[in-house]
Write a protein that holds these residues in place. Structure first.
Motif, PDB file in Angstrom:
ATOM      1  N   LYS A  92      37.600  39.985  44.498  1.00 34.07           N
ATOM      2  CA  LYS A  92      36.574  39.641  43.512  1.00 34.07           C
ATOM      3  C   LYS A  92      36.325  40.826  42.570  1.00 34.07           C
ATOM      4  O   LYS A  92      36.175  40.647  41.363  1.00 34.07           O
ATOM      5  CB  LYS A  92      35.266  39.228  44.197  1.00 34.07           C
ATOM      6  CG  LYS A  92      35.329  37.845  44.809  1.00 34.07           C
ATOM      7  CD  LYS A  92      34.039  37.501  45.528  1.00 34.07           C
ATOM      8  CE  LYS A  92      34.169  36.181  46.251  1.00 34.07           C
ATOM      9  NZ  LYS A  92      33.121  35.962  47.225  1.00 34.07           N
ATOM     10  N   ASN A  93      36.259  42.038  43.148  1.00 30.97           N
ATOM     11  CA  ASN A  93      36.051  43.236  42.325  1.00 30.97           C
ATOM     12  C   ASN A  93      37.194  43.397  41.324  1.00 30.97           C
ATOM     13  O   ASN A  93      36.963  43.726  40.162  1.00 30.97           O
ATOM     14  CB  ASN A  93      35.934  44.491  43.193  1.00 30.97           C
ATOM     15  CG  ASN A  93      34.573  44.591  43.865  1.00 30.97           C
ATOM     16  OD1 ASN A  93      33.625  43.935  43.448  1.00 30.97           O
ATOM     17  ND2 ASN A  93      34.486  45.408  44.906  1.00 30.97           N
ATOM     18  N   GLU A  94      38.411  43.174  41.784  1.00 29.67           N
ATOM     19  CA  GLU A  94      39.565  43.266  40.875  1.00 29.67           C
ATOM     20  C   GLU A  94      39.455  42.227  39.771  1.00 29.67           C
ATOM     21  O   GLU A  94      39.718  42.515  38.607  1.00 29.67           O
ATOM     22  CB  GLU A  94      40.887  43.070  41.647  1.00 29.67           C
ATOM     23  CG  GLU A  94      41.364  44.295  42.389  1.00 29.67           C
ATOM     24  CD  GLU A  94      41.565  45.496  41.478  1.00 29.67           C
ATOM     25  OE1 GLU A  94      42.238  45.346  40.426  1.00 29.67           O
ATOM     26  OE2 GLU A  94      41.037  46.569  41.795  1.00 29.67           O
ATOM     27  N   ALA A  95      39.006  41.010  40.157  1.00 34.59           N
ATOM     28  CA  ALA A  95      38.872  39.937  39.184  1.00 34.59           C
ATOM     29  C   ALA A  95      37.801  40.314  38.147  1.00 34.59           C
ATOM     30  O   ALA A  95      37.988  40.085  36.948  1.00 34.59           O
ATOM     31  CB  ALA A  95      38.513  38.643  39.895  1.00 34.59           C
ATOM     32  N   LYS A  96      36.695  40.905  38.639  1.00 32.32           N
ATOM     33  CA  LYS A  96      35.635  41.316  37.696  1.00 32.32           C
ATOM     34  C   LYS A  96      36.148  42.390  36.764  1.00 32.32           C
ATOM     35  O   LYS A  96      35.860  42.360  35.558  1.00 32.32           O
ATOM     36  CB  LYS A  96      34.408  41.837  38.473  1.00 32.32           C
ATOM     37  CG  LYS A  96      33.548  40.732  39.053  1.00 32.32           C
ATOM     38  CD  LYS A  96      32.312  41.288  39.720  1.00 32.32           C
ATOM     39  CE  LYS A  96      31.546  40.173  40.392  1.00 32.32           C
ATOM     40  NZ  LYS A  96      30.498  40.681  41.262  1.00 32.32           N
ATOM     41  N   LYS A  97      36.911  43.363  37.299  1.00 28.42           N
ATOM     42  CA  LYS A  97      37.471  44.415  36.458  1.00 28.42           C
ATOM     43  C   LYS A  97      38.372  43.802  35.391  1.00 28.42           C
ATOM     44  O   LYS A  97      38.318  44.184  34.220  1.00 28.42           O
ATOM     45  CB  LYS A  97      38.299  45.405  37.289  1.00 28.42           C
ATOM     46  CG  LYS A  97      37.479  46.406  38.057  1.00 28.42           C
ATOM     47  CD  LYS A  97      38.372  47.403  38.772  1.00 28.42           C
ATOM     48  CE  LYS A  97      37.579  48.264  39.720  1.00 28.42           C
ATOM     49  NZ  LYS A  97      38.428  49.099  40.551  1.00 28.42           N
ATOM     50  N   GLU A  98      39.165  42.818  35.816  1.00 28.77           N
ATOM     51  CA  GLU A  98      40.084  42.150  34.878  1.00 28.77           C
ATOM     52  C   GLU A  98      39.259  41.470  33.778  1.00 28.77           C
ATOM     53  O   GLU A  98      39.621  41.541  32.625  1.00 28.77           O
ATOM     54  CB  GLU A  98      40.937  41.097  35.614  1.00 28.77           C
ATOM     55  CG  GLU A  98      41.956  41.675  36.593  1.00 28.77           C
ATOM     56  CD  GLU A  98      43.097  42.406  35.898  1.00 28.77           C
ATOM     57  OE1 GLU A  98      43.540  41.962  34.829  1.00 28.77           O
ATOM     58  OE2 GLU A  98      43.521  43.452  36.415  1.00 28.77           O
ATOM     59  N   GLU A  99      38.153  40.828  34.211  1.00 33.22           N
ATOM     60  CA  GLU A  99      37.312  40.130  33.240  1.00 33.22           C
ATOM     61  C   GLU A  99      36.719  41.118  32.241  1.00 33.22           C
ATOM     62  O   GLU A  99      36.627  40.838  31.061  1.00 33.22           O
ATOM     63  CB  GLU A  99      36.161  39.389  33.952  1.00 33.22           C
ATOM     64  CG  GLU A  99      36.541  38.089  34.610  1.00 33.22           C
ATOM     65  CD  GLU A  99      35.377  37.488  35.390  1.00 33.22           C
ATOM     66  OE1 GLU A  99      34.201  37.817  35.078  1.00 33.22           O
ATOM     67  OE2 GLU A  99      35.650  36.707  36.314  1.00 33.22           O
ATOM     68  N   LEU A 100      36.290  42.259  32.770  1.00 33.11           N
ATOM     69  CA  LEU A 100      35.653  43.244  31.909  1.00 33.11           C
ATOM     70  C   LEU A 100      36.644  43.831  30.904  1.00 33.11           C
ATOM     71  O   LEU A 100      36.249  44.181  29.789  1.00 33.11           O
ATOM     72  CB  LEU A 100      35.034  44.390  32.758  1.00 33.11           C
ATOM     73  CG  LEU A 100      33.815  43.991  33.604  1.00 33.11           C
ATOM     74  CD1 LEU A 100      33.400  45.168  34.486  1.00 33.11           C
ATOM     75  CD2 LEU A 100      32.654  43.568  32.715  1.00 33.11           C
ATOM     76  N   LEU A 101      37.913  43.909  31.321  1.00 34.63           N
ATOM     77  CA  LEU A 101      38.902  44.495  30.391  1.00 34.63           C
ATOM     78  C   LEU A 101      39.212  43.464  29.393  1.00 34.63           C
ATOM     79  O   LEU A 101      39.411  42.913  28.628  1.00 34.63           O
ATOM     80  CB  LEU A 101      40.164  44.924  31.145  1.00 34.63           C
ATOM     81  CG  LEU A 101      39.973  46.102  32.105  1.00 34.63           C
ATOM     82  CD1 LEU A 101      41.263  46.362  32.850  1.00 34.63           C
ATOM     83  CD2 LEU A 101      39.555  47.361  31.345  1.00 34.63           C
TER      84      LEU A 101
END
Length: 101
Positions: A92-101
């Motif tokens: 989920k954290n990776e997904a959020k990071k991806e979303e933020l980028l």
């Protein structure tokens, strides 16, 4: 006559004494056999009690082992649950990071 009668009485008395002695000897032998059998019974009972005690002891050990394995399994399950949670969080954290980028 009289001497013959005395000899018969003496023989009958001797036979009775011998018979009584024979019975006493048989009785003593029987008493010894009973005593030996009783000792054997006592030894066997002692061994049975040892086995029963060992059974209880082993039963307790087996129960403790079983409880230990149940606890180990519970802890492992907990570790699996925590592991899944950590993996899910990381994903989920990776997904959020991806979303933020």
């Amino acid at each position: 006559g009289f001497t013959e009668h005395l000899n018969q009485l003496k023989k009958r008395y001797d036979d009775e004494v011998r018979g009584k002695l024979g019975l006493e000897i048989q009785l003593k032998k029987a008493e010894m056999q009973v005593k030996n059998l009783q000792e054997e019974v006592n030894q066997l009972r002692g061994r049975v009690q040892e086995f029963e005690a060992r059974e209880v002891e082993n039963g307790d050990k087996e129960e403790k082992l079983r409880e230990a394995f149940v606890e180990i399994a519970r802890l492992r399950e907990h570790s699996v649950t925590v592991g899944h949670y950590l993996i899910d969080s990381a994903v989920k954290n990776e997904a959020k990071k991806e979303e933020l980028l």
